[in-house]
Design a protein around this motif. Sequence first.
Motif, mmCIF file in Angstrom:
data_model
loop_
_atom_site.group_PDB
_atom_site.id
_atom_site.type_symbol
_atom_site.label_atom_id
_atom_site.label_comp_id
_atom_site.label_asym_id
_atom_site.label_seq_id
_atom_site.Cartn_x
_atom_site.Cartn_y
_atom_site.Cartn_z
ATOM 1 N N GLN A 1 0.819 -1.206 0.000
ATOM 2 C CA GLN A 1 0.000 0.000 0.000
ATOM 3 C C GLN A 1 0.856 1.260 0.000
ATOM 4 O OE1 GLN A 1 -3.051 0.196 -0.555
ATOM 5 N NE2 GLN A 1 -3.440 2.352 -0.123
ATOM 6 N N ASP A 2 1.966 1.222 0.746
ATOM 7 C CA ASP A 2 2.850 2.381 0.824
ATOM 8 C C ASP A 2 3.456 2.688 -0.539
ATOM 9 O OD1 ASP A 2 4.344 4.406 2.310
ATOM 10 O OD2 ASP A 2 6.093 3.167 1.904
ATOM 11 N N LEU A 3 3.917 1.661 -1.241
ATOM 12 C CA LEU A 3 4.541 1.875 -2.543
ATOM 13 C C LEU A 3 3.522 2.409 -3.555
ATOM 14 C CD1 LEU A 3 7.180 -0.475 -4.110
ATOM 15 C CD2 LEU A 3 5.480 0.640 -5.541
ATOM 16 N N LYS A 4 2.308 1.873 -3.484
ATOM 17 C CA LYS A 4 1.273 2.335 -4.414
ATOM 18 C C LYS A 4 0.921 3.799 -4.178
ATOM 19 C CE LYS A 4 -1.003 -1.977 -5.697
ATOM 20 N NZ LYS A 4 -0.661 -1.789 -7.116
ATOM 21 N N ASN A 5 1.081 4.265 -2.942
ATOM 22 C CA ASN A 5 0.747 5.656 -2.619
ATOM 23 C C ASN A 5 1.902 6.621 -2.841
ATOM 24 O OD1 ASN A 5 -1.891 5.044 -1.869
ATOM 25 N ND2 ASN A 5 -1.338 4.683 0.272
ATOM 26 N N THR A 6 3.099 6.103 -3.091
ATOM 27 C CA THR A 6 4.270 6.976 -3.220
ATOM 28 C C THR A 6 4.936 6.807 -4.585
ATOM 29 O OG1 THR A 6 5.601 5.288 -2.051
ATOM 30 C CG2 THR A 6 4.693 7.094 -0.736
ATOM 31 N N VAL A 7 5.891 5.905 -4.666
ATOM 32 C CA VAL A 7 6.698 5.748 -5.875
ATOM 33 C C VAL A 7 5.870 5.368 -7.093
ATOM 34 C CG1 VAL A 7 8.538 4.375 -6.930
ATOM 35 C CG2 VAL A 7 8.810 5.219 -4.607
ATOM 36 N N ALA A 8 4.838 4.539 -6.899
ATOM 37 C CA ALA A 8 4.007 4.110 -8.030
ATOM 38 C C ALA A 8 3.265 5.282 -8.664
ATOM 39 C CB ALA A 8 3.015 3.040 -7.578
ATOM 40 N N ASN A 9 3.130 6.388 -7.934
ATOM 41 C CA ASN A 9 2.476 7.583 -8.462
ATOM 42 C C ASN A 9 3.477 8.653 -8.886
ATOM 43 O OD1 ASN A 9 -0.202 6.698 -8.140
ATOM 44 N ND2 ASN A 9 -0.165 7.223 -5.961
ATOM 45 N N ASP A 10 4.759 8.314 -8.850
ATOM 46 C CA ASP A 10 5.815 9.267 -9.199
ATOM 47 C C ASP A 10 6.172 9.079 -10.676
ATOM 48 O OD1 ASP A 10 8.460 10.453 -9.570
ATOM 49 O OD2 ASP A 10 8.505 10.651 -7.388
ATOM 50 N N ASP A 11 6.112 10.149 -11.447
ATOM 51 C CA ASP A 11 6.376 10.058 -12.885
ATOM 52 C C ASP A 11 7.762 9.524 -13.198
ATOM 53 O OD1 ASP A 11 3.880 11.038 -13.407
ATOM 54 O OD2 ASP A 11 4.530 13.105 -13.772
ATOM 55 N N TYR B 1 9.498 7.251 -11.350
ATOM 56 C CA TYR B 1 9.825 5.921 -10.844
ATOM 57 C C TYR B 1 8.752 4.851 -11.044
ATOM 58 C CZ TYR B 1 13.407 8.602 -8.347
ATOM 59 O OH TYR B 1 14.456 9.421 -8.026
ATOM 60 N N PHE B 2 7.549 5.227 -11.509
ATOM 61 C CA PHE B 2 6.451 4.249 -11.547
ATOM 62 C C PHE B 2 6.776 3.039 -12.418
ATOM 63 C CE2 PHE B 2 5.609 6.703 -15.342
ATOM 64 C CZ PHE B 2 5.029 5.793 -16.216
ATOM 65 N N VAL B 3 7.650 3.215 -13.422
ATOM 66 C CA VAL B 3 7.988 2.100 -14.318
ATOM 67 C C VAL B 3 8.767 0.993 -13.604
ATOM 68 C CG1 VAL B 3 7.980 3.504 -16.399
ATOM 69 C CG2 VAL B 3 10.084 3.304 -15.069
ATOM 70 N N PHE B 4 9.294 1.292 -12.421
ATOM 71 C CA PHE B 4 10.083 0.308 -11.671
ATOM 72 C C PHE B 4 9.263 -0.406 -10.593
ATOM 73 C CE2 PHE B 4 13.294 3.726 -12.694
ATOM 74 C CZ PHE B 4 13.900 3.033 -13.737
ATOM 75 N N GLU B 5 7.949 -0.275 -10.630
ATOM 76 C CA GLU B 5 7.107 -0.786 -9.556
ATOM 77 C C GLU B 5 7.347 -2.271 -9.283
ATOM 78 O OE1 GLU B 5 2.385 -0.926 -8.207
ATOM 79 O OE2 GLU B 5 2.971 -0.042 -10.135
#
Length: 526
Positions: free
Chosen positions: A299-309, A311-315
């Motif tokens: 949940q933390d990653l989805k709310n932070t890095v996954a929404n970052d233009d 870094y999201f490609v590295f999810e």
Amino acid sequence: MDDHYLHHVEDIGLACHIKRNLKAAVLATSVKNKDIKKVALETFKSTELEVHVKNALYKEYMKLKLIGIQNSSDFLLRNNEAFGDYGCFIKEPVDFIEEVQTKWSTRLRQAINRMSAQFGVPLSKQRTGPEQEYVLSQWGSLSQMLTGGDVKEFRPLFTAKDIFEILCTIRNPNLTEKAMVDLERWKMLPLNITVKSLQDLKIQFEQLDPKLVQLDSAAYSSETAEDEVLLQTSKVIKKGLYAAARFLCRYGCPTGNRFELWRMAFCIDFSGGKHVLHFEKLKQMVIKYKFLFDSILLQDLKNTVANDDNYFVFEDLLYQILFTFLRDTEIQEIGSYAPVDLPMARTKRKVGISDREVVYPPSGVIPIHGFSYYIAPLCFTQANPIPLYVVFSAMYKRYLFHLHTISSHPNSLLSLCCLFEDVLQQKNPTLVLHLKSIKAEPLKLAYKWILYAFSGYLDPDQVLLLWDRIVGFDSLEIVPILAAAVFHFRATSLLHISSLAEAEGVLGNLHTLKVLPLMQHMLFLD
């Protein structure tokens, strides 16, 4: 290096290897007795033996430096049973900081058990056979697999705000009331902790001098200068000298060589396959067991890095690194050379067997909100999860763990915050007084930059150039220097504002900034 490091060459068996090779070289030639020493020395320098010895000594030196041993007198003084591995005393030496550290650890321990009870989720649960097969089949796309409404209910156990509030409660009982009032005029953390002056920092980071060639300097952006840097980098990598690689990082790393230079700087050897086996073991742990923290990190990653233009490609790659990291007991070795409390949690055992407390998660690290920002920039340097994980874990164990733990170590979050306040006061006292007068505390504005080492705030290429210097100078102190430099750079605008909201507006977007000229201006230009 002092002679006391040499006995470690014997300990790791390198001395026998050297003797065998030199003996074979001498016996293979019809050399006279008087020339044996000369032939042996020539063999030593003409083969990789010299590099092996230098790297072995350097690796040991970096281990000892990690715990503050710089010379033989330090080693002899601290080499006793009162200290942990390599003579390290792991107890926090400052009483009033240790007290806060203990309270913080207790709070986190209680939070783990409370969340487990609240959601009825065990700390660790073995997956069924079909579940294990499914996780294995989805290993390359974990973001698609790990979904579910229940995940949304999970929250990080602590955030940047939580640890900042704890830091602000720390008080030095040795200060008089008058001294406290004087310090509060300038600082949000009036602790009177000794930190380096601007002059000390100028000497420490002398390789950042504008007169010297830097990879990311506009003054040396010509093709000739770039070719020179690349040539020097190639020589260092080909030679294989760890110390030279770390030193080269001080000037910024070429994009295509950064991972290799960092690998060498951390004394990592990928030959032999041990790292592959270790990662595979951790992967099997992910497949076999589900952790409470898996859902929290998801949940933390989805709310932070996954929404970052950026870094999201590295999810998916980040999930692999994060979940294996949680299960890596080797990360616990931080507790053998730093004054940190490993988190404990109570496990439920079978009927008739009493519960017991264990280190949880197995890595001994409770991820702060946004923890994935410590990994995300490295994804630009390496796409293979195994070497990426090895370098990240080395980076974390040497530097990044300091950023969200409470201690008096010079690289700790507390010390870095104090250094930021001191440096900014020395450089621009007028700006500090103005911001405090409008209730816009500089530290409150800069705190998250320091906490995440600017990851998520600067463009990734600038974050990596900053982290090059962390590795090269073997210090996190460059981070608060950059934070103070940002304030100094935007001082003209900040001196004309009248509220905290306006200050946040001025400092809200850092994506246009270049780290090198800011740091150079802070340290070397008036």
